[in-house]
Design a protein around this motif. Sequence first.
Motif, short mmCIF file in Angstrom:
data_model
loop_
_atom_site.label_atom_id
_atom_site.label_comp_id
_atom_site.label_asym_id
_atom_site.label_seq_id
_atom_site.Cartn_x
_atom_site.Cartn_y
_atom_site.Cartn_z
N SER A 303 -13.23 -22.01 15.26
CA SER A 303 -13.92 -22.55 13.58
C SER A 303 -15.32 -21.69 13.23
O SER A 303 -15.58 -22.25 12.17
N GLY A 304 -15.62 -21.28 13.66
CA GLY A 304 -16.00 -20.17 12.99
C GLY A 304 -16.60 -19.12 11.65
O GLY A 304 -16.96 -17.96 11.46
N ILE A 305 -14.70 -18.62 11.71
CA ILE A 305 -14.14 -17.67 10.44
C ILE A 305 -14.02 -18.00 9.57
O ILE A 305 -13.61 -19.10 9.31
N CYS A 306 -14.49 -17.40 8.66
CA CYS A 306 -14.90 -17.90 7.51
C CYS A 306 -13.64 -16.76 5.98
O CYS A 306 -13.78 -17.22 5.31
N GLY A 307 -13.61 -15.84 7.22
CA GLY A 307 -12.39 -14.67 6.16
C GLY A 307 -12.52 -13.68 7.23
O GLY A 307 -12.63 -13.33 8.11
N VAL A 308 -11.18 -12.57 6.92
CA VAL A 308 -11.14 -11.36 7.43
C VAL A 308 -11.13 -10.46 6.35
O VAL A 308 -10.96 -10.40 4.82
N ILE A 333 -9.94 -8.56 19.62
CA ILE A 333 -9.01 -10.01 19.02
C ILE A 333 -7.89 -10.10 19.92
O ILE A 333 -7.10 -9.68 20.65
N SER A 334 -7.74 -11.67 20.32
CA SER A 334 -7.06 -12.57 20.69
C SER A 334 -5.95 -11.97 19.88
O SER A 334 -4.52 -13.19 20.47
N TYR A 335 -5.99 -13.24 18.69
CA TYR A 335 -4.69 -12.99 18.03
C TYR A 335 -4.17 -11.63 17.28
O TYR A 335 -5.08 -11.08 16.44
N SER A 336 -3.44 -11.59 15.93
CA SER A 336 -3.09 -10.89 15.02
C SER A 336 -3.72 -11.18 13.82
O SER A 336 -3.88 -12.14 13.74
N LEU A 337 -2.98 -10.69 12.62
CA LEU A 337 -3.50 -11.20 11.10
C LEU A 337 -3.29 -12.42 11.05
O LEU A 337 -4.00 -13.17 10.44
N VAL A 340 -4.37 -15.66 12.93
CA VAL A 340 -6.29 -15.96 12.27
C VAL A 340 -6.09 -16.24 11.22
O VAL A 340 -6.85 -17.54 10.52
N LEU A 341 -4.59 -16.04 10.31
CA LEU A 341 -5.62 -16.27 8.63
C LEU A 341 -5.01 -17.48 8.61
O LEU A 341 -5.23 -18.40 7.73
N GLN A 342 -3.73 -18.40 9.89
CA GLN A 342 -3.44 -19.18 10.07
C GLN A 342 -4.75 -20.87 11.19
O GLN A 342 -4.51 -21.63 10.70
N ALA A 349 -8.61 -27.20 19.64
CA ALA A 349 -7.34 -28.00 19.91
C ALA A 349 -5.96 -27.78 19.09
O ALA A 349 -4.94 -28.32 19.01
N GLU A 350 -5.69 -27.34 17.86
CA GLU A 350 -5.66 -27.07 16.99
C GLU A 350 -4.68 -25.98 16.31
O GLU A 350 -3.82 -25.99 16.31
N ILE A 351 -5.42 -25.17 17.28
CA ILE A 351 -4.54 -23.71 17.42
C ILE A 351 -3.05 -23.50 18.15
O ILE A 351 -2.26 -23.57 17.60
N GLU A 352 -2.94 -24.50 19.38
CA GLU A 352 -1.28 -24.71 19.29
C GLU A 352 -0.78 -25.72 18.63
O GLU A 352 0.58 -25.22 18.55
N LYS A 353 -0.81 -26.91 17.50
CA LYS A 353 -0.13 -27.24 17.10
C LYS A 353 0.55 -26.58 15.60
O LYS A 353 0.82 -26.55 14.96
#
Length: 380
Positions: A303-308, A333-337, A340-342, A349-353
């Motif tokens: 939720s705190g990420i606004c860009g890459v 980092i625990s996720y790939s680019l 993260v973009l998604q 709670a929305e990650i798995e969905k």
Amino acid sequence: MRSALLSHVKRVVVKIGSGVISNAAGLETERIAALSADVCHLLDRGLEVVMVSSGAVAAGKGLLGIVGRPQTIPQKQAAAAIGQTRIIRGYRETFQDHNYNVAQVLLTRDDLSNRRRYLNARNTVMTLLEYGVTPIVNENDTVVVEEIRFGDNDNLSALVTNLVEADLLIILSDVDGLFDKDPTSHPDAELIPVVERITPAIEALGGKSRGVLGTGGMGTKLKAAKKAALSGVGTLIVNGRSKHILARIFDGEDVGTYVLPAQSKLTAKKHWIAFSKKPRGKLLIDEGGQAAVVKHGKSLLPSGICGVDGGFERGDAVRLCDRDGHEFARGVISYSLTEVLQIMGKQCAEIEKILGYKYRDEVVCRDDLVLTQDEEEEVD
């Protein structure tokens, strides 16, 4: 005072600069023999020593007919390929005269950036020490390219200090230590015997100079000392061309400049994240996410990420930056680019969905994160 500061030292990293064992004409074999004998005397005292030795390029360039500093990477690599064997032979002969053995350890930054290879390198060096063999470490100049360079052996020595959990880093230079002004142009310059903390003012005294033979000046030595300090280790910067300098250090003589260890040190893992693991990209973090990480000691959530910016894969180190791109932390980092973009800007709670799976709630876990805007943990 100095003897009290060094009374706990059992394992020491000794960094030998190019200007200590070579001159414009090439390698000074008598200097290598003298330093090797001094290190052997430290071994006689029961100390464990890891050497980080520069000088391979200086030792080999003469045989290629190169005058001055090699101008291209292939020239440097060719000179290093010739010179490295000459240096190791010089060390080995004197060590064997004192009934000790040495081993060559060549590293690139990739070897320390990858956690498995980092641990493999550590295990190798620690095993050599267990068998009473002195590791001689150098950057693998024959294969290294700019992207995986340590930059200089001062930096490498600080990383090796953390790698082997040494108690002291000694940087042998061709100057007596850090002065309050440039001694080459100010005859009244005074040596600074103790540095409690490397501040911007202290770093300014180091300047940006570099020698004809090596890649580092006093500035790189101070940066190395700063990295060592953050792993809880003090650094001595001394003149390696002074006779029996190593013995004089452990006899308690107040020589050179001693940089004290930081009062609040990084764990070995966080030191690896901060200095050994090369970051691959940036995450731009909003004000709430930055406050959670910096002020409240929390992990970074999507939720705190606004860009890459840039590319990265899961397990890479990334820079955590504010909206303007100013870095304030660094972490694994625990996720790939693509992932993260998604999920950026979304709730946990929305990650798995969204992805159909979830590794964890945290994009960067607090245990895998180091603050870099704090002056005590500033990363160069």
